[in-house]
Motif scaffolding. Structure first.
Motif, PDB file in Angstrom:
ATOM      1  N   THR A  87      65.855 -18.428 -36.808  1.00  0.00           N
ATOM      2  CA  THR A  87      65.186 -19.555 -38.337  1.00  0.00           C
ATOM      3  C   THR A  87      66.243 -19.131 -39.208  1.00  0.00           C
ATOM      4  OG1 THR A  87      63.425 -18.745 -36.776  1.00  0.00           O
ATOM      5  CG2 THR A  87      62.744 -18.962 -39.134  1.00  0.00           C
ATOM      6  N   ARG A  88      65.739 -20.630 -40.012  1.00  0.00           N
ATOM      7  CA  ARG A  88      67.033 -20.929 -41.726  1.00  0.00           C
ATOM      8  C   ARG A  88      65.851 -20.718 -42.364  1.00  0.00           C
ATOM      9  NH1 ARG A  88      70.665 -25.569 -38.868  1.00  0.00           N
ATOM     10  NH2 ARG A  88      71.602 -24.145 -37.311  1.00  0.00           N
ATOM     11  N   ALA A  89      65.378 -19.778 -43.809  1.00  0.00           N
ATOM     12  CA  ALA A  89      65.041 -20.653 -44.447  1.00  0.00           C
ATOM     13  C   ALA A  89      64.486 -21.548 -45.075  1.00  0.00           C
ATOM     14  CB  ALA A  89      65.291 -19.172 -45.683  1.00  0.00           C
ATOM     15  N   ARG A  90      63.278 -22.054 -45.320  1.00  0.00           N
ATOM     16  CA  ARG A  90      63.175 -23.466 -46.310  1.00  0.00           C
ATOM     17  C   ARG A  90      64.165 -24.334 -44.852  1.00  0.00           C
ATOM     18  NH1 ARG A  90      63.419 -20.425 -50.501  1.00  0.00           N
ATOM     19  NH2 ARG A  90      65.327 -20.445 -50.345  1.00  0.00           N
TER      20      ARG A  90
END
Lengths: 490, 490
Positions: A64-67
């Protein structure tokens, strides 16, 4: 199949995604759908999809990559494939596993433990008493009481030396046999087998000599072989181990241990009388060789008073006593004991700690309560009466159905009868034929040091109804007669 | 004192006569009174006297001659005296008993097992969960049901490999963790400790090298020392065993086994992420060195989804998996498991047979029923919730009461907290002071290969009420502050 462990829904979703990655449908860097969208698509809840994504992330397959969202990780396809199986030829370290020293014995021991599951047939192979006579209700009541009153305190870890209450009960039991025992001098073990194995581990190094009665209990032979001992078989006469032979062995020197079953010797049922017991104790002490006395069968007896254990005749600590309640109370308790001088007891307790930490405190408390209740003494009288009757039936059946030349003795106790076959009859061949005919027994070779066919069989009569004893012995007798070619007692 | 084993009357009569023989009042050849006369004289029944005479005859102290009566046997006085104690200096064979390899560790392990008996004090030494949360009622119901329905069949001997039903339940449990397990590939052991010890016995000979995380579970160190292994400690970082160090060790050659606790590592609580798990599996396979994965703590967890066991990432059989339900269900069950390739599994089962024959079939059936019922999954959720709350309390208490320079991490699961003391504070000294002040813990040195003071302590928070955690940590904190001479966070 365990219902409780059926795949939860989220894992099916996860496996779908893993499948997609493996098939190449979602290469590294692919952006996964949002939780809401995938939930709608699959007709599952958002929570389910979220759990699936969490699981994939824990496995390192997505990140998961932030934003910006959730993506298939680099190398995910390679990671998702399970580590490839090795080329045929097995694992390199497997070659270091030596085969069992005596596969025939291993097989027989396996049968002895599984013997009662014979179904329609008659199994004289079984090594224990009759499950229908086990004190089930007494233990149900005792265990119920312990769990109601002691609650979790009865179920936590336990001191490796053993529950103090059980050790006190065991000491009282042994003092009644004139053995100078204290709770402090005792250690609780997982059956007498563990006590034997630990004493052997303590005292015997590879290549060192140990004297045993021959034949003897296969479990002791197994423990000695595991220790790499050189096992010296000493024959028995009607009073047990022959001390003239033992003395010769002792004179040769280098003997590290004498293992003996002086009371209801397994498999022959022999009882060593008091005189020879004293001689054995003195002889061993004079040569400085410890005696390991196995007293696991004492309480099933058909005659009068028994001589005291060797341990009662020795105040020096040179006799190490092991015993159990597997045969006389309950195999499922897996409880035995060791009485030994402090230094050996401490060694055994320390080694037991690295082997299995401790014995079940629940079963230890239950056994203590059972012994203290007086039920045990009543139970021993009861099973002794029933087994004695079965022994008489077996004795008569052997006389009726077996040909001349077969020899056996009616033992004064214990659950088995040791039968010598006529010359020329192979116990191995008889075993195959008998199993085919629905009758099992323990072939003699399991009780000897070297793996070779022996003209002996061990028959357990304790666990079998009288009618089945008659039927099983008739079947065996016919096979033995056929093997000898004699029909002289039809 | 066991009422059930009080001396029966006839033994008192016997002991009277033995006393008379020893005192010289009845030399060899003395004729004993008739049964009737002695019974009258002593005011007991004839049967009592008869039993006493039988016992004396079994001991060889008197003899009955047909038609002439009962006489004191030749040498009876000498025989009646117990075999003389040896001169001081002990038994000759006792010198062969080596001392435990690491007495400090033995002591700590003893405390870990006994820790809960602390009484008024606060024991953070305990190695298990909270006995008040054990599933006592579930097991009481299950055991009651088994004994009512299966009766004696549940209490006889059992196959050494383990109860088939339990192995099926374990296989289902493991498949849920993506481990390709079958009932056939599993063996049941007496806790994971027995599985570790048997695998070590199978694969490691004296002097051979084994890599372990350092610090690590003292039970594994004990088993390795018993096998005579050369133990190579590999440090951990926040992702578990450092593979750069392990690779160097592997390159040196001769490594026989890698022992690892990748999930809630004991004592540090570290979880190895999926990526490093895959690397470890590949690295070990490339060098042909088997990995022994210890997965005994998985079900007590405070965070999200865990990476799968190493055994799920390896299809070659090079990862040997052991686990238990001691921490997550019930210590008293004494049940663990081993998942291994066929040849190793067979070796382990054969050796277990000579060590202790089999695990209690009653407890095996009970554990199987518990796992199948779904109660286990609910129980794991419940204890995880309670222990997580206690962990938060301990975390806050450590922050409040311990001086700067003390370091610890909040683990994602497991029952313990691993605390590094400030420079110059001795865990040994702290331990003595703490015990004096009513607080116990596990000193760090038990978890290291070499016996030496280590600036670490392990604190179990799972079994202790929140108020007592606060109180115990306050006491410890004051001692640590005193030892550092800093009062900076009073």
């Amino acid at each position: 199949m365990a219902q409780a462990f059926d795949q939860p829904l989220y894992r099916r979703v996860r496996d779908e995604i893993v499948g997609e990655i493996l098939r190449g449908g979602a290469p590294a860097g692919t952006r996964l759908p949002s939780l809401r969208r995938l939930a709608q698509e699959l007709g599952v809840s958002r929570i389910t999809v979220e759990a699936a994504y969490e699981a994939l992330e824990a496995q390192g397959l997505i990140e998961t990559r932030a934003r910006s969202g959730t993506f298939v990780a680099a190398h995910a396809a390679a990671e998702a494939a399970p580590h490839a199986a090795r080329a045929r030829g097995g694992l390199p370290w497997e070659a270091r596993l030596a085969a069992a020293a005596n596969p025939a014995r291993e097989r027989v021991l396996g049968q002895v433990l599984r013997g009662a599951e014979g179904g329609e047939g008659v199994s004289f192979a079984w090594g224990a008493g009759d499950p229908r006579l086990f004190p089930v209700d007494a233990f149900r009541a005792i265990i119920g009481r312990i769990l109601r009153h002691a609650r979790g305190a009865a179920l936590g870890p336990e001191d490796t030396q053993g529950n103090a209450q059980l050790r006190a009960s065991l000491a009282a039991y042994l003092r009644r046999l004139d053995v100078p025992a204290s709770a402090e001098a005792l250690a609780v073990t997982s059956g007498s087998q563990q006590a034997i194995d630990l004493v052997v581990t303590a005292l015997v190094r590879p290549g060192e000599r140990v004297a045993v009665e021959e034949p003897t209990w296969p479990g002791a032979l197994g423990a000695l072989e595991a220790a790499g001992a050189e096992i010296v078989g000493v024959p028995l006469d009607h009073e047990g181990m022959r001390l003239d032979v033992l003395e010769r062995v002792l004179r040769e020197g280098g003997l590290r241990l004498i293992y003996t079953v002086p009371t209801f010797h397994n498999p022959t049922g022999t009882v060593m009388p008091a005189g020879r017991r004293r001689e054995l104790v003195r002889l061993a002490a004079r040569h400085g060789v410890p005696v390991l006395e196995d007293d696991a069968l004492r309480e099933v007896r058909f005659g009068g008073v028994l001589p005291p254990p060797l341990a009662a005749l020795d105040a020096s600590g040179n006799v190490i006593l092991v015993g159990s309640f597997t045969k006389s109370v309950l195999p499922a308790a897996r409880l035995g004991y060791l009485l030994a001088p402090a230094k050996l007891r401490d060694w055994v307790v320390a080694r037991k700690r690295s082997r299995d930490l401790y014995c079940s405190p629940l079963l230890q408390r239950a056994m203590s309560a059972y012994l203290e209740s007086g039920d045990a003494v009543r139970h021993w009288k009861r099973i002794s009466r029933v087994y004695a009757a079965r022994q008489r039936v077996m004795d008569a059946a052997l006389a009726r159905h077996f040909p001349r030349g077969v020899r056996w003795r009616r033992a004064a106790g214990g659950p088995v009868c040791w039968v010598q076959l006529p010359e020329g009859v192979s116990a191995r061949a008889l075993f195959s034929q008998a199993v085919h005919a629905g009758v099992a027994f323990a072939p003699g070779e399991a009780f000897f040091v070297a793996p070779a066919d022996q003209p002996f069989i061990r028959l357990n009569f304790a666990a079998i109804d009288e009618a089945r004893i008659e039927r099983g012995i008739a079947t065996l007798g016919a096979l033995v007669r056929a093997a000898t070619g004699k029909e002289d007692r039809a």
